[in-house]
Design an enzyme around this catalytic site. Sequence first.
Site, PDB file in Angstrom:
ATOM      1  N   SER A 190      44.508  13.063  21.122  1.00 45.05           N
ATOM      2  CA  SER A 190      44.289  13.935  21.854  1.00 45.05           C
ATOM      3  C   SER A 190      43.107  14.571  22.237  1.00 45.05           C
ATOM      4  O   SER A 190      42.087  13.800  22.491  1.00 45.05           O
ATOM      5  CB  SER A 190      45.258  15.032  21.748  1.00 45.05           C
ATOM      6  OG  SER A 190      45.367  15.613  22.905  1.00 45.05           O
ATOM      7  N   ASP A 219      44.030  12.056  25.765  1.00 43.86           N
ATOM      8  CA  ASP A 219      45.198  11.211  26.304  1.00 43.86           C
ATOM      9  C   ASP A 219      45.727  11.657  27.644  1.00 43.86           C
ATOM     10  O   ASP A 219      46.739  11.035  27.974  1.00 43.86           O
ATOM     11  CB  ASP A 219      46.079  11.254  25.201  1.00 43.86           C
ATOM     12  CG  ASP A 219      46.732  12.564  25.028  1.00 43.86           C
ATOM     13  OD1 ASP A 219      46.139  13.467  25.217  1.00 43.86           O
ATOM     14  OD2 ASP A 219      47.939  12.385  24.564  1.00 43.86           O
TER      15      ASP A 219
END
Length: 446
Positions: free
Chosen positions: A98, A241
């Site tokens: 992320s 992401d």
Amino acid sequence: MRKLFGTDGIRAVAGESPLDPKTIYAVGLALAHSLTSSKEVLLGMDTRESSEWIAATLIAGLNAGGATARLAGVITTPAVAYLARKHGFGAGIVISASHNPWQDNGIKLFGPDGYKLSDEIELAIEDEIFRHLATLTHDSIAADKLLEPDESYRAEYIQFLRAQVPDLSLDGKTIVVDCANGAASSVAAQLFAGLGGEIRITHASPNGRNINEGCGALHPKVVAAEVAASHASMGITFDGDADRSLFADEHGKVVNGDAVMLLAARDLKSRGQLANDTVVATTMSNMGLEAALKRSGIRMLRAPVGDKYVLEEMRASGASLGGEQSGHILFPQLSTTGDGLQTALAVLNVLHTSGQSLAELTADLKVFPQVIVNVKVREKKPLDGFPAIVATITAAEEELKDTGRVVIRYSGTEALARVMIEAEDEARMKHHAEAIADAIRTELGI
């Protein structure tokens, strides 16, 4: 107590435990054995240089456990969740850390229903992983050559998103889109093509090591500055992401998830689609959001930090909108998880249908001053076991009372204690935040 899974899967420095080859292989084995509806899984990844070897090692473990994998290549986390559900895969897997720096990576797991796995299932998988680690040798974990990605999955996901806003037009607008050199780089240009207006795609040239580096949702002031400098209509910025997004209005002001929930809630309510007139936020959302929603006749509930916990509260309360200040926004009638690209289209659609700008739609959100202090800790022991910390927190809560909030929590993905305080009085807010942080450093700091 979970040892591997945090609030968003397994995350660590790539190559180091628990993201070393042996553990990754064991994750594949354990996941394969947990599959019930189908032994076929879909795997996607972000742009980190470690993503490919992690994917290859994981697939080797899946194969050894009797499962097979299909590779979607570089694609967003919510795309995998959507595609896993649509095609009936036994699970969806995303290799991503992320918003973390490029050296880190992670493994996120989704069930066949497209939702993140429950804590109970993750614990059962963890138990099997540790059983495998006790017997596995390095000779048994050689990864095969990585599969060729199927590009059709990406096109299918883009079609799914565009179908949600069939009448959206960006004519007359200039939009700056920051892809964080991450997964959004693979889809943003195609997604926004044909919507009209001028779309300026930035930070969409990943090299394996520049994901989130001075760009993206981790640095929203970057896109805000670009909007201001170029006199654009607004800016959109994603994390690595692309499961969350933040924005900048036409004046170059950063617009976070609280403001997005406010404009989305009002839009849904005006169309009779805000279930129970309720929004689910988290303990980190500002008191100003709660006040603004109340003025519009909307109730706000708070869940623990983590979009999976927001979703749990939404299911319990029947809410049709929820999210986090960090930009995870949940529209359960559309998707099973937060989706930054979907959120971006939803915001643009509200602007289009209302004829108002982002600044106008969020003008009455009066944000209480807020400070967050991150304290590195050597271990995550319960804070109520340390009298000095408890006393400092209690002193802050008693002084602030109805004029502020104190929220102390451990990060689910990093060795950090987060001290968050918001209050009308900024000086008192900063004083108490530092006092609590100092107490934690004394007892648990590195």
